[in-house]
Design a protein around this motif. Structure first.
Motif, short mmCIF file in Angstrom:
data_model
loop_
_atom_site.label_atom_id
_atom_site.label_comp_id
_atom_site.label_asym_id
_atom_site.label_seq_id
_atom_site.Cartn_x
_atom_site.Cartn_y
_atom_site.Cartn_z
N GLY B 56 0.91 -1.29 -0.07
CA GLY B 56 0.05 0.22 0.00
C GLY B 56 1.10 1.22 -0.04
N ILE B 57 0.64 2.17 1.05
CA ILE B 57 1.28 3.37 1.16
C ILE B 57 1.94 3.58 2.42
N GLY B 58 3.20 3.79 2.71
CA GLY B 58 3.65 4.10 4.03
C GLY B 58 5.19 3.76 3.94
N LEU B 77 -2.11 1.75 -3.78
CA LEU B 77 -2.58 2.81 -2.99
C LEU B 77 -2.83 2.56 -1.65
N HIS B 78 -2.88 3.56 -0.56
CA HIS B 78 -2.90 3.61 0.73
C HIS B 78 -4.04 2.99 1.26
N GLY B 79 -3.85 1.55 1.62
CA GLY B 79 -4.85 0.62 2.28
C GLY B 79 -5.73 -0.13 1.12
N GLY B 104 -1.28 1.71 9.82
CA GLY B 104 -2.46 2.64 9.19
C GLY B 104 -2.73 2.26 7.94
N ASP B 105 -2.11 1.55 7.20
CA ASP B 105 -2.40 1.14 5.83
C ASP B 105 -3.44 0.01 5.93
N THR B 106 -3.18 -0.90 6.95
CA THR B 106 -4.21 -1.98 7.44
C THR B 106 -5.25 -1.69 8.33
N SER B 108 -6.60 1.18 9.45
CA SER B 108 -7.64 2.39 9.22
C SER B 108 -7.90 2.48 7.91
N ILE B 109 -7.43 3.10 7.04
CA ILE B 109 -7.98 3.45 5.64
C ILE B 109 -8.24 1.94 4.94
N GLY B 110 -7.45 0.89 5.29
CA GLY B 110 -7.72 -0.20 4.42
C GLY B 110 -8.23 -1.39 5.51
N VAL B 133 2.34 4.01 14.74
CA VAL B 133 2.16 5.29 14.14
C VAL B 133 2.20 5.29 12.62
N TYR B 134 1.71 6.62 12.31
CA TYR B 134 1.93 6.72 10.81
C TYR B 134 3.58 7.19 10.81
N GLY B 135 4.54 6.42 10.09
CA GLY B 135 5.71 6.73 9.96
C GLY B 135 5.71 7.97 9.09
N LEU B 136 5.34 7.42 7.71
CA LEU B 136 5.68 8.44 6.61
C LEU B 136 5.04 9.53 6.73
N THR B 137 3.86 9.93 7.33
CA THR B 137 3.40 11.17 7.45
C THR B 137 3.80 11.90 8.90
N LYS B 138 4.75 11.31 9.37
CA LYS B 138 5.56 11.75 10.30
C LYS B 138 4.90 11.92 11.96
C1 LIG Z 1 -5.49 8.39 0.15
C2 LIG Z 1 -4.40 8.73 1.00
N1 LIG Z 1 -4.46 9.26 2.02
C3 LIG Z 1 -3.44 9.61 2.77
C4 LIG Z 1 -2.07 9.45 2.36
C5 LIG Z 1 -0.93 9.95 3.27
N2 LIG Z 1 -0.31 8.76 3.88
C6 LIG Z 1 0.86 8.10 3.40
S1 LIG Z 1 1.34 7.00 4.51
C7 LIG Z 1 0.19 7.48 5.53
C8 LIG Z 1 0.36 6.47 6.82
C9 LIG Z 1 1.03 5.32 6.65
O1 LIG Z 1 1.18 4.68 8.15
P1 LIG Z 1 1.47 3.32 8.09
O2 LIG Z 1 0.58 2.62 7.08
O3 LIG Z 1 1.50 2.71 9.71
O4 LIG Z 1 2.99 3.24 7.51
P2 LIG Z 1 4.36 3.42 8.24
O5 LIG Z 1 4.85 4.49 7.61
O6 LIG Z 1 4.05 3.47 9.71
O7 LIG Z 1 5.18 2.28 8.03
C10 LIG Z 1 -0.81 8.29 5.16
C11 LIG Z 1 -1.71 8.69 6.03
C12 LIG Z 1 -2.04 8.71 1.19
N3 LIG Z 1 -0.88 8.45 0.85
N4 LIG Z 1 -3.12 8.29 0.57
#
Ligand SMILES: Cc1ncc(C[n+]2csc(CCOP(=O)(O)OP(=O)(O)O)c2C)c(N)n1
Ligand code: SF4
Ligand SMILES: [Mg+2]
Lengths: 610, 347
Positions: B56-58, B77-79, B104-106, B108-110, B133-138
């Motif tokens: 996904g994204i992160g 894509l994220h989730g 976050g990916d799994t 919350s959004i996903g 935590v959400y790493g990538l969004t700090k």
């Molecule tokens: C639709 C959408 N919303 C928001 C984001 C911003 N975003 C990128 S990564 C992320 C959170 C990632 O957290 P996690 O899945 O826990 O990964 P980690 O970085 O902690 O390994 C968010 C909210 C995005 N990429 N796409």
């Protein structure tokens, strides 16, 4: 015509000779009462008599109990657009009867159940009571079928009064029930009883009648969604994922049925396809993109709200360059909007779906035959161009029955596009996914599972260079966009060209697309009868190619006709041809119904100041 | 084993399983998981061409770029990675899918897609690199953050955490395991078992974010993980080609879980009364109790090797759909002729 309203009935009838094969029947019923069988049987019976017909179901977003209307238009001239007037009314819904009767054309015929004891308030129409309850009670069908079978009463009465031979009704029932004798007999018994009753009790006092012709030989009647499904089967679809939404659901229903019929492997009895009902449209498009990336011919079908949810994946597929096909059977508005009403409101959305700079190939079928053709051709285009292909249908095309020529078998083998094998890579000694080797903007792709150490690549939406390696370098981004632009130019040369009827000396041109075609065809005849000659260009795809530019250049004024409020196609034309913008005018209207030729004729005359 | 110790059974070296250079922070738990994937793929002699990597994204979701360069990858894509995986594995059932996601990916959004993937039993090794935590969004809290936890950026978390393993179990997962990125051996053994499993294998791996969530009191920190990890078993994965004699093991102490491809996971219970991973109710109880006590349970929590996978439920031909020749895809002309004949007026 306009004076007729003020005349007493005798004079109206005297003035109007028999009207044969050129009128519209309106059947007003209640949703869920089972009138659909009766209506399509009537339609098909007249089609089998050789009369050009079209049928439209105007229904509520409801399963049972709300009013629903079905119109059957007969046109000896072959017109199939929606008429605003109706001349024969079958009033089966007491709730809407007052309005239904008030809107019946003067001189028209009104059939209604006699047990209503209806007051005959209009003296310019003919009332025909039907003993619906008595005839239903007299039939020996089980009680749970009595409201359904009641609809067969009006079929039988109309057969007498319009002059339809019962053999045509029986043939249509036989078609409807796939040759199953029992339901055909059960229905025919009621039809026959009603037919006989009308012969004995009703005297014909209105002018509307049908007569056999020979205008439908070799043609078929089908709804667009069924044709799309069949086309996809002949396009070799292997994967479909979807989430139910009116008016696209019947497309997937038909697809599942057809796949089960034609695509079970005879050797193993197993499926050469998968259809998955996803948890939502994000899931559906995600699965389709995953399948397309892995090398399958993958599709989904949805409507406006689903398209919105697919936005992010559409952007990803555009940049990762994944082929897949998305059918949008358009309906009205967001949320519930008018979910069972038709519209062409998703043109701009689909064209530009995604964030950042995205532009999608959009096919615009206007006939049942084209829907079938695009059903398979969309896959060829998607795989050739390695991108999403949208096919825009709508509720009117998708769910109503239309006449069509027989379907034509695909004229070429499936085009699977530029896919490299391990041998290809071995020979070349290298592989760069997004390199523009041929100058057409389309790279070569590999599929997961390819047995070569250089065969893999990493698909992503984020910035990447020609070797599909992550990159944030500005010039990598710019180069990639320039290549995507070249690909777009290639797409222009591959998509179906518009259909043009250029009339020499015509000052004005009409541009339309999709389900508005029947309306434009008829309005042009009406206009030419008023001395206004028009040329006509029917768009069949986006991106536009030069035919459209030349068409606009060769007319003083061009009117873009569409079934939405904002004139979305007109704005695309303005965007594409800014230099021609002053010539391009919008005639757009949307109220949930298919456009009517009378409205279009008036709109053109008004804009022309005539 | 091959005489040349530097190549595996299919003649590949460990290098052939490597990925690009990681751009994640030094010490990030995600990096060590990527390394274990490389080690396991090498040890199991996976054909990298048959593997697909999905994410996904992160920060976590970036990591497929850091292992198995010879495998196709899709950073989605994220989730929404579960949907991509569902499509890809359905049309090519011979692929081995490895998915990497974050909490976050799994969580919350996903969460929706995750549970539906699990419910469908899509064949995939689904790794959640869980750092709270959400790493990538700090540094925002994720839905798996501890109740009452404090972070510099995000303040105090007032909400109860979502337990990925419980969610998976509730969605009828056929394989649920939890581990800790700092316990490389256990991660490896569980990865092997997950790869041998034929449906969805959910691996919730606590993977500390050294930048935003590595306080000692966080259950997702190295310190906490090291001190509080409560392994259910001592795990050994035994490939199917090695003969095993389970019967000889001390009864009650050792359980052998037979995996679909014939390999075995040997679970040596640290406490013999502790846990039977084929008992779903016991798995629920175990997770709920651990949650209450903020205990950190690791190991194989639940496995059911009999649940049908999505390609099985779909009754697909054995040949991957993407390999079917054109004549299996497009019905012949006569079929359309017959359809036309049936439809046209007036037969
Ligand atoms: C639709 C959408 N919303 C928001 C984001 C911003 N975003 C990128 S990564 C992320 C959170 C990632 O957290 P996690 O899945 O826990 O990964 P980690 O970085 O902690 O390994 C968010 C909210 C995005 N990429 N796409
Ligand atoms: S921010 Fe945290 S999760 Fe992201 S790479 Fe750094 S340590 Fe890992
Ligand atoms: Mg995280």
């Amino acid at each position: 015509m306009s004076t007729i309203q003020d005349l007493p009935l005798e004079d109206v009838l005297a003035e109007k000779p028999a009207v044969v094969n050129d009128f519209q029947i309106m059947i007003a019923t209640v949703n869920g009462s089972g009138s659909q069988t009766a209506n399509t049987v009537l339609l098909r019976a007249m089609f089998r008599m050789g009369i050009p017909v079209s049928g439209k179901n105007i229904f509520p977003s409801n399963i049972q109990g709300l009013p629903t209307w079905y119109t059957i238009r007969l046109s000896k001239n072959g017109y199939t657009a929606r008429l605003e007037d109706y001349h024969v009314l079958v009033a089966m819904n007491q709730q809407t009867a007052a309005d239904d009767i008030a809107n019946l054309a003067p001189g028209g015929a009104c059939y209604y159940p006699e047990e209503w004891n209806l007051k005959h308030e209009r003296d310019d129409i003919v009332y025909y009571p039907m003993p619906v309850k008595a005839l239903t009670d007299a039939s020996d069908v089980p009680a749970n079928l009595s409201s359904y079978i009641a609809n067969m009463v009006y079929v039988g009465v109309l057969a007498t009064m319009l002059n339809i031979e019962l053999s045509y009704i029986e043939g249509a029932l036989d078609y409807h029930f796939n040759g199953k004798a029992k339901p055909v007999q059960m229905n025919m018994k009621v039809v026959q009883a009603a037919y006989d009753w009308a012969q004995d009790h009703l005297a014909k006092r209105d002018p509307y009648a049908v007569e056999p012709m020979n205008a439908t030989e070799g043609r078929l009647l089908m709804d667009g969604n069924s044709a799309a499904a069949l086309g996809a089967v002949f396009g070799g679809v292997t994967f479909a994922a979807w989430y139910p939404i009116t008016p696209s659901t019947s497309l997937i229903d038909a697809l599942r049925e057809d796949l089960a019929k034609y695509r079970i492997d005879p050797e193993t009895g197993k499926a050469t396809f998968a259809v998955i009902q996803a948890e939502d449209e994000i899931g559906a498009i995600g699965m389709v993109v995953g399948a397309g990336w892995a090398g399958a011919r993958a599709m989904t079908a949805t409507s406006g709200p689903g398209i919105s949810l697919m936005t992010e994946f559409a952007g990803l597929a555009y940049y990762a360059e994944v082929p897949a096909v998305i059918w949008d059977v358009q309906r009205m508005g967001p949320s519930t909007g008018l979910p069972t009403r038709t519209s062409q409101g998703d043109v701009l959305t689909c064209y530009l779906l995604g964030h950042g700079d995205t532009r999608h190939v959009v096919l615009l079928p206007g006939t049942i035959n084209e829907i079938f053709e695009y059903g398979w051709r969309a896959f060829d285009l998607a795989e050739r161009l390695q991108t999403l292909v949208f096919v825009l249908s709508d509720l009117d095309l998708g769910m109503n029955l239309w006449m069509s020529d027989p379907f034509e078998y695909p004229d070429a083998p499936m085009d699977r596009g530029k896919v490299l094998t391990a041998e290809d890579i071995e020979r070349a000694g290298r592989f760069a996914r997004y390199e523009d080797v041929d100058g057409d903007g389309i790279g070569y792709r590999t599929l997961p599972g390819i047995d070569h150490p250089l065969g893999a690549y990493f698909a992503r939406g984020t910035g990447h260079n020609a070797r599909a390696v992550y990159s944030e370098r500005p010039d990598d981004w710019v180069e990639n966009m320039a290549r995507l632009r070249r690909k777009w130019e290639t797409a222009r040369t591959l998509v179906p060209k518009p259909v043009v009827d250029q009339v020499s000396g015509a000052e004005i041109g009409l541009i339309a697309f999709g389900s508005t075609d029947p309306c434009v065809v008829e309005a042009r005849d009406q206009l030419s009868a008023r001395g206004v000659m028009t040329s006509y260009l029917r768009l069949r795809a986006l991106p536009l190619e030069d035919t459209t530019r030349r068409f606009i250049e060769s007319h003083e004024r061009v009117y873009v006709v569409e079934n939405n409020t904002d004139g979305q196609m007109a704005s695309i034309l303005h965007m594409e041809y800014p230099d021609l913008a002053p010539r391009i005018h919008s005639i757009a209207y949307s109220d949930g119904l298919p456009l009517s030729p009378r409205w279009l004729t008036a709109a053109v005359l008004e804009q022309e100041g005539r | 084993m091959a005489a040349n110790a530097r190549v595996n059974e299919i003649g590949l070296s460990r290098n052939d399983y490597k990925g690009g250079v990681s751009t994640l922070c030094q010490g990030c738990g995600h990096n060590s998981i990527a390394n274990q994937i490389i080690a396991v793929a090498y040890e199991m002699s996976l054909d990298p061409h048959q593997v697909i990597k999905l994410s996904g994204i992160g920060c976590s979701s970036k990591s497929p770029a850091y292992f198995l360069n010879r495998s196709h990858g899709f950073n989605g894509l994220h989730g929404r990675m579960p949907a991509l995986a569902t499509g890809a594995t359905t049309v090519n059932r011979s692929l081995i899918a490895i998915g990497v996601s974050g909490d976050g990916d799994t969580g919350s959004i996903g969460l929706g897609q995750f549970k539906h993937m699990v419910r469908r039993n899509v064949p995939i090794v689904y790794i959640v690199e869980n750092n709270g935590v959400y790493g990538l969004t700090k540094g925002q809290f994720s839905a798996t953050a501890d109740y009452g936890q404090e972070l510099k950026y995000a303040g105090v978390n007032e909400l109860p955490p979502i337990d990925i393993c419980l969610e998976a179990l509730a969605a009828d997962a056929s394989f649920v395991a939890r581990s800790f990125a700092g316990d490389s051996k256990q991660v490896r053994e569980l990865l092997k078992a997950a790869i041998a499993h034929r449906g969805t294998a959910v691996l919730d791996i606590i993977s500390p974010c050294v930048t935003f969530n590595n306080h000692e009191d966080s259950t997702k920190s190295y310190a906490y993980g090291k001190a509080k990890e409560e392994p259910l078993h001592d795990i050994t994965f035994i490939p199917f080609y090695e003969p095993i004699e389970i019967e000889d093991q001390e009864p009650g102490q050792v359980r052998a879980v037979k995996l679909y491809d014939g390999s075995h996971l040997m679970l040596k219970a640290l406490d013999p009364t502790k846990h039977d991973p084929t008992d779903r109710m016991a798995a629920f109880r175990l997770l709920e109790e651990a949650r209450e006590q903020q205990l950190f349970i690791t190991g194989l929590i639940y496995v059911d090797e009999n649940r049908a996978t999505l390609p099985e439920i779909s009754r697909l031909v054995d040949t991957p759909l993407v390999h079917l020749p054109p004549e299996k895809l497009r019905p012949p002309r006569e079929v359309l002729d017959e359809i036309n004949r049936r439809l046209t007026c007036c037969n």
